[in-house]
Enzyme design. Structure first.
Site: not given
Length: 781
Positions: A189, A263
């Protein structure tokens, strides 16, 4: 800068030419399978392969139970497991690597392969994962000006060394060499942190040089997919709801190719003092079904959360320490049990199996025992077990890292002269500073609220001042990962800086330190102390230590650190894996920094994950009392937010200065009484995000804490899967609603980013009309 998207042909040429491999013979074994990225799908041995993955972290599961949990994952209908590596576990000291015990990642992958699961490896170097410092080793912070997650050589050279070691250990387990590893993630991320594509490229090149030849990929939330984007890293998107728009955003940078959610959140993690999180089952299943029907792949984060054993639990930004329970409301519970979510997920997956796939029956739960209440009869007071202290060479630098300590507590001692009542203050304390005068606690410096001042009474003689600093997990998200623990100077007393310190280390991760403690018959004491109790167990099994009568601290069982506890909740138990107990006598050690109500321990057959007791918080109030003063203040910005869930950036012209930032919601998009915010980010004079370090919530008119965690702090934690929500359970106050952030100091603000509550168009609380106030005088205390 406008992003130029490559055509699919160029994307294939730059990204996937080395992916569709049939490996030659190696020194180990030949590849038995191939994995490739096709025009629309992932391809396993040339056939369409839809990745049904779930995240399980080996360090959060007792090694003895790895096979059981992986069998559970297979029985849930998964065909792949996703595994983080945590750099700080594998390189506890520079150049010293650990791949044994709970850190034996290669064995975890081998067991997954034996159980018929493929593996997606996520080695970092940054992980997040509500893990101490996001997986970074604390010793990086010994370099004072280090810039993590950047091309700073101090950081990047260390990261490269670690990744090369990962390649040495895990490289042989790639699918190209006959192993289970299909894909490897680069960073994590990063788009939520920075935009430097060259940094991502440097890590990618290191992975290749380290021997990784499978697909390398990058994941980001949908609003950050273009930040740091590279065409030579396969992109996947992370989200917890609204799969339709999540995949739509991904398709903007991936014109063709398989779509994947890296995710997908079935629940959420817990922080101390906030309600336990439960996912919304129907929305979770609906999004899963959409992805399955659309041919998308995904990884459920978490399929099984487990426990953050040891001192590995992290902290959310700006500072919300995480619980050691990492149950996550995952389909497989903290103790490895099936749940309603498990079976409904399994039933859904059964309708979408690939040719030749079957779902086995789940293994039986591991045995559970109870343990009768037993009183701790031995005690080792902290102040009587300090050992030899030392005088710092530089009294201006008092952080733990500079004293070569990574975890635990540190005590700072000096002598105060006689004199009248005064104020003691520190620049900051990371994280809790228990202040004592002549051994009597007079208050606590508390990072949660930024409370670093305490009144000291009159002293008629010289007085010993002790500040016992407890370091809980380092912040694991955002720029605040540069989280140095201990006492931050200057520390002032009566206007003068205190510098004549004696320092004592309490390294709670050091077995030698714990073995050096001197116990004696327990006396009634509310001071900080280690307590020891012997528990008799006839036949070992899983249990949950009941810690409701204890205060705050850390607990060990037979040398295994179970993690942290705190009586404010929501977690009131500590999971004890059966293999960590033994038939006969078992030793329990409990560090209690506050002192127990009763020094009694027992084992329960069920966990207690959602029992808040705010009345036991030493802070007394969650926030300092404050009065909002907007009567004579002119808004610096007013407007109307767009509909939908996309992040919106609003400029404030001209830039303005202030210590407080107030968002006022005048009404909602759906016309109802509620306001909600997933995330607020402020921009400095150059348009870059301001650090959240030192931020606190100064005022909020309403927040939901009974029916869900709608706490105001959720609006500034960097996470978009949770949110601030005004009260809707026991009351429903109407607009206007106001949320005020204390920035810790006067800052220049040139704009802000507002992320609405995430979900489809049916979610409530999305703000329509708003006003913004910035200034130093918005709050009166």
């Amino acid at each position: 800068m406008k992003l130029r998207l490559p055509t699919f042909a160029i994307l294939v040429a730059t990204l996937f030419t080395t992916v569709k491999l049939v490996a030659a013979e190696t020194n180990d074994s030949p590849a038995k399978h191939t994995f490739a990225i096709g025009t629309n799908d992932f391809l396993l041995d040339g056939a369409r392969f839809q990745i049904r993955c779930g995240e399980i972290h080996a360090p959060r599961v007792p090694r003895e139970y790895w096979r059981h949990r992986l069998q559970m994952a297979k029985a849930m209908g998964l065909n792949t497991v996703c595994a983080y590596l945590f750099w700080n576990m594998h390189e506890p000291h520079p150049g010293v690597f650990n791949w044994s015990g709970q850190a034996d990642a290669a064995e975890f992958c081998r067991i997954a392969q034996e159980e018929g699961l493929w593996v997606i490896l996520r080695p970092g170097p940054y992980a997040c994962a509500e893990w101490e410092m996001g997986g970074f080793p604390w010793w990086l912070l010994k370099t004072e000006d280090i810039k993590l997650r950047s091309r700073d050589p101090h950081y990047l050279n260390a990261a490269k060394s670690y990744l090369k070691e990962v390649g040495r250990v895990l490289g042989p387990l790639q699918i190209t060499k006959g192993g289970p590893i299909l894909m490897v993630q680069v960073e994590n991320e990063y788009g939520s942190y920075g935009k430097d594509a060259e940094y991502m490229g440097a890590l990618r090149q290191t992975m290749i040089e380290s021997g990784f030849e499978v697909t390398l990929f990058a994941c980001n939330p949908r609003s950050d997919l273009k930040n740091g984007y590279r065409a030579d890293l396969f992109p996947v998107v992370n989200f917890g709801s609204d799969a339709v728009n999540g995949f739509k955003a991904l398709r903007e940078i991936l014109p063709q190719g398989p779509l994947m959610c890296g995710e997908f959140y079935p629940g959420w993690f817990d922080t101390w003092g906030a309600p336990h999180h439960l996912g919304k089952m129907n929305a979770y299943l609906a999004d899963l079904e959409y992805m399955l029907n659309a041919g998308g792949s995904f990884s459920i984060y978490m399929a099984h959360g487990g426990s953050s054993f040891g001192l590995w639990s992290g902290a959310d930004r700006p500072f919300k320490p995480d619980t050691s329970s990492y149950d996550y409301d995952a389909p497989i519970s903290e103790a490895g049990w099936t749940t309603d979510k498990f079976f409904k997920t399994r039933d859904l997956f059964a309708k979408h199996l690939l040719p030749g796939e079957t779902i086995p029956e789940p293994p039986a739960n591991n045995p559970v025992i109870t343990i009768a209440p037993t009183e701790a009869t031995e005690c080792a007071p902290v102040f009587a077990n300090l050992g030899n202290g030392f005088r710092p060479n530089d009294p201006a630098t008092l952080t733990m890292e500079q004293f070569d300590q990574g975890y635990g507590c540190m005590l700072y001692r000096t002598t105060l002269p006689t004199g009248p009542a005064v104020t003691l203050s520190a620049a900051s304390v990371h994280d809790f500073g228990f202040v004592y005068l002549n051994g009597e606690r007079i208050g606590v410096m508390d990072r949660r609220s930024g409370s670093y001042k305490l009144p000291l009474p009159e002293r008629k003689k010289e007085t010993q001042l002790d500040i016992l600093v407890e370091a809980v997990g380092r912040v694991n998200f955002g720029g605040e990962v540069h989280d140095r623990k201990g006492l931050h100077t200057p520390v002032k007393f009566s206007g003068a800086e205190l510098d004549n310190w004696q320092v004592f280390k309490l390294p709670l991760d050091d077995e030698k330190f714990l073995a050096s403690l001197h116990y004696s018959a327990a006396a009634k004491s509310n001071g900080p102390a280690f307590w020891r109790v012997k528990l008799a167990v006839e036949k070992p099994g899983d249990t949950f230590l009941d810690l409701r009568s204890w205060g705050k601290g850390v607990v060990w069982v037979n040398g295994h650190c179970l993690g942290r506890y705190w009586n404010i909740g929501p977690t009131q138990t500590a999971y004890v894996p059966g293999p960590w107990l033994k038939a006969g006598e078992n030793e329990i050690i409990i560090l209690d920094l506050l002192g127990p109500e009763q020094p009694v321990i027992a084992g329960l057959e069920q966990p207690i994950l959602n029992e808040l007791r705010p009345e036991l918080d030493f802070a007394k109030a969650r926030r300092p009392k404050a009065t909002l003063n907007l009567a004579s203040v002119t808004p610096v910005q007013a407007g109307t937010f767009s509909t939908g869930g996309a992040m919106q950036e609003i400029k404030i012209a001209p830039s303005t200065k202030g210590r407080f930032f107030c968002l006022e919601s005048l009404n909602a998009q759906d016309g109802k009484a509620f306001a909600a915010v997933a995330e607020l980010d402020l921009l400095d004079e150059s348009g870059k995000s301001l650090s959240h370090e030192g931020w606190t919530i100064a005022y909020v008119d309403s927040e939901e804490r009974d029916k869900e965690d709608g706490t105001a702090e959720n609006a500034i934690d960097g996470q978009t899967a949770n949110f601030w929500h005004t009260q809707w359970g026991n009351a429903q106050p109407n607009h206007p609603h106001r949320l005020v952030i204390n920035l810790g100091q006067t800052r220049t603000v040139s704009g802000f980013r507002y992320t609405p509550r995430q979900g489809d168009g049916s979610v409530g609380g999305r703000i329509k009309d708003y006003r913004i106030y910035v200034g130093d005088g918005l709050i009166e205390k």
